[in-house]
Design a protein around this motif. Structure first.
Motif, PDB file in Angstrom:
ATOM      1  N   GLU A   1       4.862  -8.441   0.380  1.00  0.00           N
ATOM      2  CA  GLU A   1       5.000  -9.548  -0.577  1.00  0.00           C
ATOM      3  C   GLU A   1       3.796 -10.490  -0.488  1.00  0.00           C
ATOM      4  O   GLU A   1       3.227 -10.898  -1.513  1.00  0.00           O
ATOM      5  CB  GLU A   1       6.297 -10.297  -0.268  1.00  0.00           C
ATOM      6  N   TYR A   2       3.425 -10.847   0.749  1.00  0.00           N
ATOM      7  CA  TYR A   2       2.264 -11.710   0.983  1.00  0.00           C
ATOM      8  C   TYR A   2       0.986 -11.047   0.472  1.00  0.00           C
ATOM      9  O   TYR A   2       0.128 -11.692  -0.144  1.00  0.00           O
ATOM     10  CB  TYR A   2       2.164 -12.009   2.481  1.00  0.00           C
ATOM     11  N   TYR A   3       0.853  -9.744   0.696  1.00  0.00           N
ATOM     12  CA  TYR A   3      -0.355  -9.008   0.327  1.00  0.00           C
ATOM     13  C   TYR A   3      -0.544  -9.001  -1.191  1.00  0.00           C
ATOM     14  O   TYR A   3      -1.631  -9.244  -1.701  1.00  0.00           O
ATOM     15  CB  TYR A   3      -0.254  -7.568   0.851  1.00  0.00           C
ATOM     16  N   LYS A   4       0.539  -8.714  -1.915  1.00  0.00           N
ATOM     17  CA  LYS A   4       0.484  -8.681  -3.381  1.00  0.00           C
ATOM     18  C   LYS A   4       0.091 -10.048  -3.931  1.00  0.00           C
ATOM     19  O   LYS A   4      -0.746 -10.167  -4.839  1.00  0.00           O
ATOM     20  CB  LYS A   4       1.865  -8.277  -3.918  1.00  0.00           C
ATOM     21  N   LYS A   5       0.681 -11.085  -3.362  1.00  0.00           N
ATOM     22  CA  LYS A   5       0.428 -12.444  -3.828  1.00  0.00           C
ATOM     23  C   LYS A   5      -0.999 -12.889  -3.513  1.00  0.00           C
ATOM     24  O   LYS A   5      -1.663 -13.551  -4.314  1.00  0.00           O
ATOM     25  CB  LYS A   5       1.429 -13.396  -3.176  1.00  0.00           C
ATOM     26  N   THR A   6      -1.491 -12.528  -2.319  1.00  0.00           N
ATOM     27  CA  THR A   6      -2.793 -13.000  -1.853  1.00  0.00           C
ATOM     28  C   THR A   6      -3.958 -12.167  -2.372  1.00  0.00           C
ATOM     29  O   THR A   6      -4.994 -12.703  -2.768  1.00  0.00           O
ATOM     30  CB  THR A   6      -2.831 -13.025  -0.311  1.00  0.00           C
ATOM     31  N   PHE A   7      -3.793 -10.836  -2.371  1.00  0.00           N
ATOM     32  CA  PHE A   7      -4.917  -9.949  -2.696  1.00  0.00           C
ATOM     33  C   PHE A   7      -4.750  -9.221  -4.037  1.00  0.00           C
ATOM     34  O   PHE A   7      -5.553  -8.360  -4.385  1.00  0.00           O
ATOM     35  CB  PHE A   7      -5.119  -8.940  -1.559  1.00  0.00           C
ATOM     36  N   LYS A   8      -3.678  -9.550  -4.756  1.00  0.00           N
ATOM     37  CA  LYS A   8      -3.449  -9.041  -6.124  1.00  0.00           C
ATOM     38  C   LYS A   8      -3.379  -7.525  -6.197  1.00  0.00           C
ATOM     39  O   LYS A   8      -3.778  -6.922  -7.202  1.00  0.00           O
ATOM     40  CB  LYS A   8      -4.551  -9.544  -7.077  1.00  0.00           C
ATOM     41  N   THR A   9      -2.875  -6.904  -5.154  1.00  0.00           N
ATOM     42  CA  THR A   9      -2.670  -5.457  -5.173  1.00  0.00           C
ATOM     43  C   THR A   9      -1.530  -5.094  -4.230  1.00  0.00           C
ATOM     44  O   THR A   9      -1.202  -5.859  -3.324  1.00  0.00           O
ATOM     45  CB  THR A   9      -3.953  -4.696  -4.776  1.00  0.00           C
ATOM     46  N   ASP A  10      -0.951  -3.937  -4.461  1.00  0.00           N
ATOM     47  CA  ASP A  10       0.132  -3.486  -3.591  1.00  0.00           C
ATOM     48  C   ASP A  10      -0.440  -2.877  -2.312  1.00  0.00           C
ATOM     49  O   ASP A  10      -1.601  -2.461  -2.267  1.00  0.00           O
ATOM     50  CB  ASP A  10       0.983  -2.427  -4.310  1.00  0.00           C
ATOM     51  N   VAL A  11       0.397  -2.811  -1.281  1.00  0.00           N
ATOM     52  CA  VAL A  11       0.002  -2.142  -0.048  1.00  0.00           C
ATOM     53  C   VAL A  11       1.149  -1.247   0.406  1.00  0.00           C
ATOM     54  O   VAL A  11       2.315  -1.648   0.385  1.00  0.00           O
ATOM     55  CB  VAL A  11      -0.376  -3.159   1.066  1.00  0.00           C
ATOM     56  N   ASP A  12       0.802  -0.045   0.778  1.00  0.00           N
ATOM     57  CA  ASP A  12       1.774   0.935   1.276  1.00  0.00           C
ATOM     58  C   ASP A  12       1.678   0.963   2.795  1.00  0.00           C
ATOM     59  O   ASP A  12       0.673   1.427   3.347  1.00  0.00           O
ATOM     60  CB  ASP A  12       1.470   2.313   0.690  1.00  0.00           C
ATOM     61  N   VAL A  13       2.704   0.454   3.473  1.00  0.00           N
ATOM     62  CA  VAL A  13       2.709   0.416   4.938  1.00  0.00           C
ATOM     63  C   VAL A  13       3.463   1.628   5.472  1.00  0.00           C
ATOM     64  O   VAL A  13       4.656   1.795   5.209  1.00  0.00           O
ATOM     65  CB  VAL A  13       3.359  -0.881   5.471  1.00  0.00           C
ATOM     66  N   GLN A  14       2.758   2.473   6.205  1.00  0.00           N
ATOM     67  CA  GLN A  14       3.356   3.664   6.812  1.00  0.00           C
ATOM     68  C   GLN A  14       3.586   3.382   8.294  1.00  0.00           C
ATOM     69  O   GLN A  14       2.651   3.079   9.029  1.00  0.00           O
ATOM     70  CB  GLN A  14       2.440   4.870   6.621  1.00  0.00           C
ATOM     71  N   TRP A  15       4.829   3.455   8.713  1.00  0.00           N
ATOM     72  CA  TRP A  15       5.234   3.086  10.074  1.00  0.00           C
ATOM     73  C   TRP A  15       5.536   4.351  10.881  1.00  0.00           C
ATOM     74  O   TRP A  15       6.435   5.112  10.541  1.00  0.00           O
ATOM     75  CB  TRP A  15       6.467   2.189   9.999  1.00  0.00           C
TER      76      TRP A  15
END
Length: 432
Positions: free
Chosen positions: A43-57
């Motif tokens: 959520e923070y990433y989309k708001k701050t950097f204007k793109t989605d991020v896929d986190v693989q755990w």
């Protein structure tokens, strides 16, 4: 030509719409950490950097398994493991990874670095080479059920020594240290703070009060919460998470003053991280005030976790300032005194032999041990002479340290363990 151009434009638009950054994390952290941090970061990433991020755990089952997985990856490709971050597992693990050259250097932005001190109570919060940073801190103490304690007329504990009192007979749950790193650490703390002979005497008395030894470090926590037992030795975040969820009127946790250690829980960017920039952003997020509040606040409180309380000590001093009076625990490692440093090098060196010694003399012989304890521990005290015999270690500290370098010899190991078991059974039966 025109149709090709339209199709090409649509294709590019589709790719752009689905394009996103990627982050690969290798971590032994429990699921609740993942469930709280990953959604908030995306959520923070989309708001701050204007793109989605896929986190693989990724998690291979535990810290040791994750380290083995990482070693195998670097064995196949010395330049990159294909993983961006290693998160969690204690300082000793990251010291090992740093020595092996698996960690990359990263310096925090000045504003964030000012909020994360170099150390607290003399314990480093980041490596001098800037290859790892503490993301949280752990400590160890006694978790107890306040209602059970009151119902059974037991005093609330304050020190490790209290756990050796006969008033807690059959009311403690412990974990076999051969199965639990935190159990091993707590045993090591007792030995370091009390000395070899007195430390073993206390460990044996605590085992006498134990109802059983479990295979999982979470089982004693569950036993205290359910009321099956009154107390358990526990790592702080297991205990504080339950207190955050169920309330301080029902459950309590105490850090024994002068016998409490702080163990940083680091995060590091791995050598050859394929998504280096995203990894840097995640480290910054975890160490930020908002990221650290997830550790300190109970679930449901604004700024706190949404699904379950995490109950950990933070490393960001500003996060403590902004959560004053709202935290699960009032403890603040930057203002609280009485913490000690665990000799990590020594504890790591002796861990295998120490665990086998505890297993042979306290766990595998627990039935005989309890019968002897029941005989000598009557009322609220124990005859000092009988306690000395009961708690006498199987060998001296000097003899123990000589075995450390020989423990890879399976013949020596098996013969020694069998001898310990036999001698312990004989000792306990002589006291029955």
């Amino acid at each position: 030509m025109k149709s090709w151009l339209i199709a090409s434009t649509l294709l590019c638009s589709s790719v752009s719409a689905w394009a996103k950054d990627t982050l690969v994390i290798l971590s032994p952290h429990r699921k609740s950490i993942q469930e709280e941090y990953v959604p908030l970061f995306t959520e923070y990433y989309k708001k701050t950097f204007k793109t989605d991020v896929d986190v693989q755990w990724l998690d291979q089952g535990g810290t040791s398994d994750d380290v083995r997985f990482l070693r195998a990856k670097y064995a196949n490709n010395k330049k990159s493991s294909g993983v961006d971050l290693f998160w969690g597992g204690g300082t000793a693990t990251f010291m090992e990874l740093q020595r092996d050259g698996f960690l990359d250097t990263y310096k925090l932005p000045a504003e964030l670095k000012a909020q994360v001190p170099e150390n607290t109570a003399g314990i480093p919060l980041y490596d001098k080479t800037h290859t790892w940073y503490a993301s949280a801190m752990s400590s160890f103490g006694v978790f107890f059920n306040k209602k059970i304690m009151k119902m059974d007329g037991m005093p609330e504990p304050k020190t490790w020594q209290d756990l050796g009192s006969p008033v807690y007979k059959d009311n403690i749950s412990l974990t076999d240290p051969r199965r639990s790193g935190s159990a091993n650490t707590m045993n090591a703390i007792i030995l370091q703070t009390m000395g070899w002979d007195k430390g073993w005497e206390l460990l044996t008395a605590i085992s006498g009060n134990a109802r059983s030894f479990t295979h999982s470090s979470t089982d004693p926590i569950k036993a205290v919460v359910s009321g099956d037992v009154g107390l358990a030795m526990a790592i702080d975040f297991y205990a504080l998470a339950k207190i955050g969820d169920l309330g301080p009127d029902n459950l309590g946790f105490v850090l024994p003053e002068g016998q409490s250690v702080l163990d940083p829980d680091p995060i590091a960017i791995l050598k050859g991280a394929p998504n280096r920039k995203v990894a840097e952003r995640f480290v910054q997020f975890v160490l930020s005030v908002d990221g650290q509040k997830l550790l300190l606040l109970p679930k449901g409180v604004p700024g706190g976790p949404k699904m379950s309380s995490l109950g950990r000590m933070a490393v960001n001093t500003k996060a403590y300032q902004e959560t004053e009076g709202k935290r699960i625990s009032p403890a603040n490692p930057f203002t609280q005194k009485g913490f000690i440093m665990l000799d990590l090098e020594r504890a790591t060196k002796m861990q295998r032999v120490f665990n086998d010694l505890v297993g042979a003399t306290l766990v595998d012989t627990h039935d005989d041990l309890k019968k002897a304890w029941k005989k000598i521990a009557k009322g609220k005290s124990v005859d000092p002479a009988k306690l000395a015999v009961f708690g006498k270690p199987a060998l001296s500290e000097a003899e123990f340290m000589k075995l450390v370098d020989r423990w890879d010899d399976e013949v020596v190991r098996n013969q020694t363990i069998n001898a310990w078991v036999g001698a312990s059974r004989q000792k306990y039966k002589s006291l029955q």
